[in-house]
Design an enzyme around this catalytic site. Structure first.
Site, PDB file in Angstrom:
ATOM      1  CG  PHE A 146      -0.282   0.417   2.516  1.00  0.00           C
ATOM      2  CD1 PHE A 146      -0.129   1.766   2.837  1.00  0.00           C
ATOM      3  CD2 PHE A 146       0.212  -0.527   3.407  1.00  0.00           C
ATOM      4  CE1 PHE A 146       0.500   2.152   4.027  1.00  0.00           C
ATOM      5  CE2 PHE A 146       0.834  -0.145   4.589  1.00  0.00           C
ATOM      6  CZ  PHE A 146       0.984   1.195   4.895  1.00  0.00           C
ATOM      7  CE  LYS A 170      -3.238  -8.046  -4.889  1.00  0.00           C
ATOM      8  NZ  LYS A 170      -3.542  -7.105  -3.775  1.00  0.00           N
ATOM      9  CD  GLU A 173      -5.526  -5.761   0.083  1.00  0.00           C
ATOM     10  OE1 GLU A 173      -4.653  -5.731  -0.809  1.00  0.00           O
ATOM     11  OE2 GLU A 173      -5.409  -6.430   1.125  1.00  0.00           O
ATOM     12  NE  ARG A 174      -3.549  -2.270   3.745  1.00  0.00           N
ATOM     13  CZ  ARG A 174      -2.719  -2.478   4.759  1.00  0.00           C
ATOM     14  NH1 ARG A 174      -2.978  -1.955   5.938  1.00  0.00           N
ATOM     15  NH2 ARG A 174      -1.624  -3.202   4.603  1.00  0.00           N
ATOM     16  CB  SER A 223       4.348  -7.576   5.516  1.00  0.00           C
ATOM     17  OG  SER A 223       3.498  -8.604   5.078  1.00  0.00           O
ATOM     18  CB  CYS A 278      10.578  -1.020   3.174  1.00  0.00           C
ATOM     19  SG  CYS A 278      11.293  -0.485   1.623  1.00  0.00           S
ATOM     20  CD  GLU A 376       8.144  -3.213   8.367  1.00  0.00           C
ATOM     21  OE1 GLU A 376       7.410  -4.174   8.097  1.00  0.00           O
ATOM     22  OE2 GLU A 376       8.789  -2.583   7.512  1.00  0.00           O
TER      23      GLU A 376
HETATM   24  P1  NAD Z   1       1.187  -6.729   2.854  1.00  0.00           P
HETATM   25  O1  NAD Z   1       2.143  -7.870   2.913  1.00  0.00           O
HETATM   26  O2  NAD Z   1       0.053  -6.703   3.808  1.00  0.00           O
HETATM   27  O3  NAD Z   1       0.529  -6.647   1.389  1.00  0.00           O
HETATM   28  C1  NAD Z   1       1.310  -6.651   0.227  1.00  0.00           C
HETATM   29  C2  NAD Z   1       0.531  -7.335  -0.881  1.00  0.00           C
HETATM   30  O4  NAD Z   1       0.300  -8.698  -0.526  1.00  0.00           O
HETATM   31  C3  NAD Z   1      -0.829  -6.703  -1.140  1.00  0.00           C
HETATM   32  O5  NAD Z   1      -1.032  -6.622  -2.531  1.00  0.00           O
HETATM   33  C4  NAD Z   1      -1.803  -7.657  -0.465  1.00  0.00           C
HETATM   34  O6  NAD Z   1      -3.033  -7.741  -1.133  1.00  0.00           O
HETATM   35  C5  NAD Z   1      -1.080  -8.994  -0.520  1.00  0.00           C
HETATM   36  N1  NAD Z   1      -1.339  -9.835   0.658  1.00  0.00           N
HETATM   37  C6  NAD Z   1      -1.488  -9.417   1.941  1.00  0.00           C
HETATM   38  N2  NAD Z   1      -1.677 -10.475   2.761  1.00  0.00           N
HETATM   39  C7  NAD Z   1      -1.643 -11.584   1.976  1.00  0.00           C
HETATM   40  C8  NAD Z   1      -1.773 -12.980   2.245  1.00  0.00           C
HETATM   41  N3  NAD Z   1      -1.972 -13.449   3.471  1.00  0.00           N
HETATM   42  N4  NAD Z   1      -1.686 -13.838   1.197  1.00  0.00           N
HETATM   43  C9  NAD Z   1      -1.471 -13.386  -0.054  1.00  0.00           C
HETATM   44  N5  NAD Z   1      -1.350 -12.064  -0.350  1.00  0.00           N
HETATM   45  C10 NAD Z   1      -1.426 -11.180   0.643  1.00  0.00           C
HETATM   46  O7  NAD Z   1       2.060  -5.400   2.947  1.00  0.00           O
HETATM   47  P2  NAD Z   1       1.525  -3.899   3.090  1.00  0.00           P
HETATM   48  O8  NAD Z   1       1.011  -3.692   4.474  1.00  0.00           O
HETATM   49  O9  NAD Z   1       0.661  -3.536   1.937  1.00  0.00           O
HETATM   50  O10 NAD Z   1       2.884  -3.082   2.914  1.00  0.00           O
HETATM   51  C11 NAD Z   1       3.732  -2.740   3.970  1.00  0.00           C
HETATM   52  C12 NAD Z   1       4.869  -3.711   4.075  1.00  0.00           C
HETATM   53  O11 NAD Z   1       5.606  -3.742   2.854  1.00  0.00           O
HETATM   54  C13 NAD Z   1       5.882  -3.328   5.147  1.00  0.00           C
HETATM   55  O12 NAD Z   1       6.296  -4.478   5.824  1.00  0.00           O
HETATM   56  C14 NAD Z   1       7.035  -2.724   4.344  1.00  0.00           C
HETATM   57  O13 NAD Z   1       8.292  -2.792   4.969  1.00  0.00           O
HETATM   58  C15 NAD Z   1       6.986  -3.573   3.120  1.00  0.00           C
HETATM   59  N6  NAD Z   1       7.642  -2.912   2.009  1.00  0.00           N
HETATM   60  C16 NAD Z   1       8.837  -3.414   1.595  1.00  0.00           C
HETATM   61  C17 NAD Z   1       9.509  -2.790   0.575  1.00  0.00           C
HETATM   62  C18 NAD Z   1      10.824  -3.337   0.107  1.00  0.00           C
HETATM   63  O14 NAD Z   1      11.246  -2.950  -0.974  1.00  0.00           O
HETATM   64  N7  NAD Z   1      11.481  -4.193   0.849  1.00  0.00           N
HETATM   65  C19 NAD Z   1       8.976  -1.641  -0.030  1.00  0.00           C
HETATM   66  C20 NAD Z   1       7.740  -1.162   0.424  1.00  0.00           C
HETATM   67  C21 NAD Z   1       7.080  -1.803   1.439  1.00  0.00           C
END
Ligand code: NAD
Length: 476
Positions: A146, A170, A173-174, A223, A278, A376
């Site tokens: 997001f 994809k 969704e937020r 994440s 991140c 985190e």
């Molecule tokens: P998230 O893991 O909740 O969601 C990321 C994506 O995965 C979304 O598209 C979501 O729909 C999908 N998703 C979520 N839960 C899922 C599940 N159980 N099964 C399958 N798909 C699922 O992450 P977020 O809250 O949207 O983003 C924040 C996180 O992303 C933080 O931990 C941040 O550090 C990380 N991040 C990392 C980087 C990097 O380059 N390392 C960059 C930006 C953000």
């Protein structure tokens, strides 16, 4: 309902949905459909149908379209920034910066004729020549988080399609609206239908992508937990995967650091994007006798930061993404205090405004044994820990399960070099608070911050989206 894109057709699905909020007001501004296997299958088929012709298209043609796309993004940069601020909450300046960093990947992708070159060696044996060519891998999919609704999709599909692949995106969704505008502009640039498709949803849509036989590669950012899950499940199906995860970034402040430069950089790293990045500096490690002056200066500067809606002038910190996430961040602050941390700056009073706000918060005397020093938090919370020596500070950073970024503030080249050599993180800052690599280098997380081999963007990105063919020839 927000539409999804299959081929050249935008559809508003009649599906169950989630609200999309303006986090600065708490108002619902849109609904995002929770699509699943049927729509993912349609998107994957559209991408597969477009794949043969697109993979054979001349590289110069692809580069020309990419230049056109870059111009369109540039012309719509203000609009894209406004979309980001409206449904993510970050300040307009931060949103403009996000667009810029995303467009830089498109600019990098415009170098297709150079980036896609192979290598040759004539006369490798008597009368034998060897050539290496790059081929696309087929259909790739991108799953994005997001917090950078425009930049992170742009880390993925421009390089993938430049290399001759087709793509299914994809978005989170937020924050799904940035991806929709990116795809509209992509079609406007003249890319053929099916080269980029967009599906919305959450776990069901992701699982369908991970399992779909037509999809050859998965790019993921999110994440740590989801990154590991995506990596394992997609790899089980034999797909190529790059999965970037979460972070717990340390910022080491040495006694010889110039605090007039270090304190604003630490604050920007910890509180920029409301801490939802991140590459946010999460723990500042004050080394030796830096301690008291540093904590006082951070507290003083944090209290001056302006919290408010991201589209208002003068605002430094916008809202968090959702009320539940804000409550989770507050729970981390309270747990920190219960585990022995000292609350120096308390941003919790900002919860009283409408929207999902939390002010900058500073916890002192945090250790890696506490949740605040280990997890985190992903909000405007800076933990401060103390270390006697540089080696102690590096040991604290290396105790994390993550390895995204670590930075040092110092006047000593020797200390900076030692830090670079010993710290187990893939992105190192020296007198820089946010060590974000430029588009032509990889986004190089280590440990729990990345699962896979080839990172996002840079030449790693080109390698990820291509496979190599070796031709050994003898003509006698
Ligand atoms: P998230 O893991 O909740 O969601 C990321 C994506 O995965 C979304 O598209 C979501 O729909 C999908 N998703 C979520 N839960 C899922 C599940 N159980 N099964 C399958 N798909 C699922 O992450 P977020 O809250 O949207 O983003 C924040 C996180 O992303 C933080 O931990 C941040 O550090 C990380 N991040 C990392 C980087 C990097 O380059 N390392 C960059 C930006 C953000």
């Amino acid at each position: 309902m927000i539409p999804h894109l299959i081929g050249d057709t935008w559809t508003r699905a009649d599906a169950s949905s989630l609200p999309v909020f303006n986090p600065a007001t708490g108002e619902v501004i849109e609904h995002v459909p929770l699509l699943g296997a049927t729509e993912v299958d349609a998107a994957a088929r559209a991408a597969l149908a477009a794949s043969a012709a697109w993979s054979r298209s001349p590289v110069m043609e692809r580069a020309r379209l990419m230049f056109r796309y870059r111009d369109l993004l540039d012309r719509h940069a203000e609009q894209l920034a406004a979309i980001i601020t409206r449904h993510h909450g970050k300040t307009l300046d931060e949103a403009r910066g996000e667009v810029r960093r995303g467009v830089e990947v498109v600019e990098f992708a415009c170098g297709a004729p150079t980036l896609l070159q192979g290598r040759s060696l004539r006369q490798v044996a008597d009368g034998v020549d060897q050539d290496m060519y790059r081929f696309p891998i087929g259909v790739a999919a991108g799953i994005t988080p997001f917090n950078f609704p425009v930049m992170i999709p742009l880390w993925m599909f421009p390089l993938a399609v430049m290399a001759g692949n087709t793509f299914v995106l994809k978005p989170s969704e937020r924050t799904p609206l940035g991806a929709v505008r990116l795809a509209e502009l992509f079609l406007e640039a003249g890319f053929p239908q099916g080269v980029l498709n967009v599906v919305h949803g959450a776990k069901d849509a992701v699982d369908a992508l991970l399992d779909h036989p037509a999809i050859d590669a998965i790019s993921f950012v999110g994440s740590e937990r989801t990154a590991r899950y995506v990596y394992e499940r997609a790899a089980k199906h034999g797909k190529r995967v790059q999965a970037a995860g979460g972070a717990k970034n340390h910022m080491v402040v040495m006694p010889d650091a110039d605090l007039t430069a270090a304190v604003p950089a630490v604050l920007n790293s910890a509180f920029g994007n409301a801490g939802e990045r991140c590459l946010a500096g999460s723990v500042a490690v004050a080394v030796g006798d830096t301690q008291n002056s540093f904590v006082a200066a951070v507290d003083d500067a944090a209290r001056k930061l302006v919290v408010g809606p991201g589209d208002e002038p003068g605002v430094d910190i916008g809202p968090l993404i959702r009320a539940e996430h804000r409550d989770n961040v507050v729970a981390h602050i309270e747990r920190g205090v219960s585990e022995g941390a000292r609350l120096v700056t308390d941003g919790r009073d900002q919860r009283e405004r409408p929207g999902f706000f939390l002010g900058p918060t500073v916890l002192d005397d945090v250790s890696p044994a506490m949740a605040a020093g280990r997890d985190e938090i992903f909000g405007p919370v800076l933990s401060i820990s103390h270390a006697r020596t540089l080696a102690d500070a590096i040991a604290q950073a290396n105790a994390m399960s993550y390895g995204n970024m670590a930075v040092i503030f110092t006047g000593s080249g020797a200390a900076a070099r030692e830090f670079r050599e010993q710290t187990q993180a893939g992105m190192i800052g020296v007198n820089v608070g946010v060590a974000q690599p430029f588009a032509f280098y990889p986004f190089s997380g280590w440990k729990g911050s990345f699962y896979g081999d080839l990172h996002l963007h840079g030449t790693d990105g080109v390698d990820f989206y291509t496979r190599k063919k070796m031709v050994i020839s003898r003509w006698s």
